[in-house]
Design a protein around this motif. Structure first.
Motif, mmCIF file in Angstrom:
data_model
loop_
_atom_site.group_PDB
_atom_site.id
_atom_site.type_symbol
_atom_site.label_atom_id
_atom_site.label_comp_id
_atom_site.label_asym_id
_atom_site.label_seq_id
_atom_site.Cartn_x
_atom_site.Cartn_y
_atom_site.Cartn_z
ATOM 1 N N LEU A 1 -5.529 -3.305 -3.005
ATOM 2 C CA LEU A 1 -4.329 -2.787 -3.662
ATOM 3 C C LEU A 1 -3.363 -3.917 -3.986
ATOM 4 C CD1 LEU A 1 -3.561 0.470 -1.663
ATOM 5 C CD2 LEU A 1 -4.397 0.260 -4.004
ATOM 6 N N LEU B 1 0.838 -1.200 0.000
ATOM 7 C CA LEU B 1 0.000 0.000 0.000
ATOM 8 C C LEU B 1 0.870 1.246 0.000
ATOM 9 C CD1 LEU B 1 -2.709 1.552 0.466
ATOM 10 C CD2 LEU B 1 -2.312 1.270 2.889
ATOM 11 N N GLY C 1 -4.550 -5.663 -6.918
ATOM 12 C CA GLY C 1 -4.284 -4.830 -8.097
ATOM 13 C C GLY C 1 -2.833 -4.949 -8.523
ATOM 14 N N GLU C 2 -1.951 -4.864 -7.545
ATOM 15 C CA GLU C 2 -0.509 -4.927 -7.803
ATOM 16 C C GLU C 2 -0.133 -6.235 -8.499
ATOM 17 O OE1 GLU C 2 2.767 -2.768 -7.769
ATOM 18 O OE2 GLU C 2 1.042 -2.040 -6.623
ATOM 19 N N VAL D 1 -8.670 -2.105 2.015
ATOM 20 C CA VAL D 1 -7.969 -1.359 0.968
ATOM 21 C C VAL D 1 -6.636 -2.021 0.610
ATOM 22 C CG1 VAL D 1 -6.858 0.835 0.413
ATOM 23 C CG2 VAL D 1 -9.145 0.818 1.413
ATOM 24 N N VAL E 1 2.637 1.781 -3.250
ATOM 25 C CA VAL E 1 1.725 2.242 -4.300
ATOM 26 C C VAL E 1 1.357 3.705 -4.102
ATOM 27 C CG1 VAL E 1 -0.627 2.026 -5.183
ATOM 28 C CG2 VAL E 1 0.752 0.014 -4.858
ATOM 29 N N SER E 2 0.999 4.054 -2.836
ATOM 30 C CA SER E 2 0.550 5.431 -2.625
ATOM 31 C C SER E 2 1.704 6.402 -2.820
ATOM 32 C CB SER E 2 -0.071 5.584 -1.241
ATOM 33 O OG SER E 2 0.851 5.199 -0.268
#
Lengths: 423, 292
Positions: free
Chosen positions: B33, A12, B36-37, B29, A15-16
């Motif tokens: 994610l 996370l 998705g990754e 979330v 990615v962010s």
């Protein structure tokens, strides 16, 4: 669940961060600039940072220190996240291609001219260059020498090798078998499962590290040269029983008088010279196989600039000053003491008064050895995979696995991993 | 009256909102994610850019024998570790419930592994099982041969099971002790009057009434052991010869050592589905018949 959560959080975060990593506009050099520098925990950078304050008063350098294993991983995570932190990247030289292929490093050619590059050993410049651009400026190089406990060898009736002698592995093994007792081990390697330290064994027999394309390993790492060299290595631990399987650092065992010989880096010369070991010791040249050639490993730390840094030019200027300017001398003599990649510093070891007397004079042996037949590590974007899988192979062979079998498996494993670099 | 009823019915949901928000941002979330990754790869022909690649990462994993080794190791590890830990924890809980003098001291002693950080206990075990460690010293003094433990592919997984159980057994026993203590004493008195003793008492009263605690322990232990990572990282790094290469370590190696977040995410996601499936089967089997 917590571990899954941690992994997911890392994903996370990366990615962010990559989403928000757009570069801000650059500041001019007179405005205050803060640069972060991620480095090894045992380095001291106080003197170079202080000296650089005189050169660029507006630049503040903040240091963050981590262990060797963490450094590679932190580089990996932070550079992939394109967060701009750290600005100054400590790059272990075999990873230049890996970082380069991912566009993680800012080319230094704007701050370092072709003329400036003559300050370094040519092999180091080559190792820091990817696709024709200098991505990581050489700071250190390294070489390996054989450390010998003279007392133990003499007690066993062996004539010790002098600083200019180069024993064959056969001679080393013979001596190791003679000195081996209940309490004393004969021989080991300092970084006992490191690709860096073991490749010269293979290269001494004429083996290649990797195919010319930097990706092919089948037919290379399972070749007779690899099998022969690693059979010798494995036998030292398992059949000749002269090498310890314990994880106690080789230099500590040597200093305690429990190890007769080990192949290690010049940093140990300083360490042993700084304390009275209670026995006579010395160094000689890196051994080779009878009928083979003398080969020394090379390569060490380079410094680069994060391609996502908000201040790439300021960071590149600092790296230039640190690696080929005034900073390199301060780094070598006051901060890190790691073996320099700068020709003038290497030459100064030959002439500087403090290196004329033993044991520090062994540094001269190491400096000469660095020029003998240095073979760089393979240049491949998949070095991390290559190094990790081979590290496991060395460790398995050390624990008694059959070299031919594990090398065959590793070859197919590395081939699978390399496949992604072909697309 | 009706609106008040409605308002009251809303209260629990309002109270749950903070927890749901946290759950959403820190669990849901990241999971999405991560999924998705797993559909992206780094394209080296495109200069290291991330590009959408469909199921490429999954296909790469399925074609990789190292992945299948990690699946096999994870399943073997769990098939041995989970029953072993739960049976031992049950036994330990029963013993620690005995009404003898100084039982509190014994309880404290057995809880030490739980109180010590897993990193510290792993390192202590690493030293004890070293070639020149305490355990081999004892073996040698008894005239036995020194054992390689986690240096040999034959013994390494066993060593990891041993260390994880050293921590796991007392931890799971904690919940079972509480469960045993929650069983009303009258039931045992009634059983005494009916003449049920010993094992009969245990199998007819203790075990059935422990079902809820056991179900929790079984599910929690399964999840924890499927995701086991620290002992492998600190002791064996998946070796020797991949004999301890559990799925979680394989995901770590791919993501954080090789820098291949795509296949790492794909692997973690498949592991997530696998755990979900196992836990659902367990929950189904543990439900009372009338609940099904």
């Amino acid at each position: 669940m917590r571990k899954l959560f941690t992994i997911l959080m890392l994903i996370l975060v990366s990615v962010s961060l990559s989403a928000t990593g757009a570069k801000e506009s650059q500041l001019t050099t007179d405005q205050p600039v803060k640069l972060t520098w991620l480095m090894l925990e045992y380095w001291n950078a106080d003197n170079v940072i202080q000296a650089y304050k005189q050169v660029a008063p507006n630049v503040d350098i903040e240091v963050e220190k981590v262990s060797f294993g963490d450094l590679l991983q932190q580089n990996q995570i932070r550079l992939a996240a394109k967060s701009g932190n750290p600005d100054i990247v400590s790059v272990d030289v075999p990873l230049v291609a890996s970082y380069g292929a991912r566009n993680w490093l800012y080319p230094l050619d704007g701050s370092i001219s072709a003329e400036d590059k003559k300050a370094w050993i040519p092999a180091s410049v080559e190792a820091g260059t990817y696709n024709g651009k200098l991505l990581a400026a050489p700071q250190n190089t390294s070489t390996q020498v054989l450390f010998v406990n003279y007392d133990l060898l003499k007690d066993a009736g062996i004539t010790v090798p002098g600083p200019d002698d180069r024993w064959t592995w056969e001679q080393v093994l013979d001596a190791a078998q003679k000195v081996k007792t209940e309490k004393v081990w004969g021989l080991t390697w300092e970084q006992v499962t490191a690709t860096y330290q073991l490749l010269p064994l293979i290269q001494s027999l004429g083996g290649k590290a990797i195919g010319d394309d930097g990706l092919t390993v089948e037919g290379i790492i399972d070749s007779p040269e690899w099998i022969k060299a690693l059979t010798f290595y494995g036998d030292c631990f398992n059949s000749y029983n002269v090498s310890p399987k314990s994880d106690i650092p080789a230099a500590d065992m040597f200093a305690a008088g429990n190890l007769a010989m080990f192949v290690g880096g010049p940093w140990d010369i300083r360490r042993f010279a700084g304390s009275d070991l209670g026995f006579e010791w010395g160094v000689s040249r890196n051994p080779y196989f009878e009928g083979g050639v003398a080969v020394t490993p090379t390569g060490s730390w380079h410094f680069g600039v994060n391609a996502s840094s908000s201040h790439p030019n300021e960071a590149a200027d600092f790296v230039a000053w640190l690696t080929e300017g005034e900073g390199s001398g301060i780094w070598w003599s006051k901060d890190s003491y790691d073996f320099p990649a700068q020709l003038k510093l290497l030459d100064s070891i030959e002439t500087e008064p403090s290196f004329q007397e033993f044991p520090l004079a062994y540094m001269k042996t190491a400096a000469q050895e660095a020029k003998v037949n240095p073979v760089p590590r393979p240049v491949t974007p998949g070095y991390l995979e290559y190094d990790q899988i081979l590290g496991n192979v060395f460790s398995d062979i050390r624990n008694g696995a059959d070299p031919a079998t594990v090398l065959k498996k590793a070859a197919s494993q590395i081939t699978i991993e390399m496949e992604k670099y072909r697309h | 009256m009706a609106t008040r009823m409605k308002g009251e019915r809303l209260v629990p949901y309002v109270l749950m909102i903070p927890a749901l928000i946290i759950l959403f941002f820190f669990r849901i979330v990241p999971t999405i994610l991560g999924l998705g990754e797993s559909f992206y790869i780094t394209s080296f022909l495109a200069g290291g850019e991330k590009v959408f690649a469909g199921f490429t990462n999954f296909a790469r994993l399925f074609a990789d024998p190292v992945f299948w080794t990690s699946v096999r190791v994870t399943l073997i590890f769990n098939l041995i570790t989970n029953p072993l830990q739960i049976i031992l924890a049950l036994g330990l809980a029963q013993l620690l419930n005995a009404k003898v003098k100084g039982i509190n001291l014994f309880r404290s002693l057995y809880m030490i592994p739980v109180a010590i950080s897993i990193n510290v206990s792993t390192i202590i075990w690493k030293l004890m099982l070293d070639q020149n460690g305490l355990v081999n010293g004892i073996l040698k003094s008894l005239g036995a041969n020194a054992q390689p433990f986690f240096l040999s592919s034959a013994q390494s997984l066993g060593s990891v099971i041993w260390i994880s159980s050293w921590i796991g057994v007392p931890f799971w026993a904690l919940f079972l002790i509480a469960g045993i203590q929650g069983i009303p004493g009258q039931l045992y008195e009634a059983a005494d009057i009916d003449g049920a003793v010993g094992f009969k008492r245990y199998f007819l009263i203790t075990l059935p009434l422990l079902k809820n605690s056991l179900a929790f322990v079984l599910v929690a232990a399964t999840v924890a052991n499927f995701l086991l990572f620290i002992p492998v990282l600190l002791l064996t790094k998946g070796g020797p010869e991949l004999s301890t290469n559990v799925a979680m370590f394989e995901a770590y190696r791919r993501g954080l050592i090789y820098g291949d977040i795509g296949t790492s995410s794909a692997l973690v996601f498949m592991l997530f589905i696998l755990i979900l499936a196992v836990v659902m089967i367990q929950s189904y089997l543990l439900k009372d018949k009338w609940e099904r």
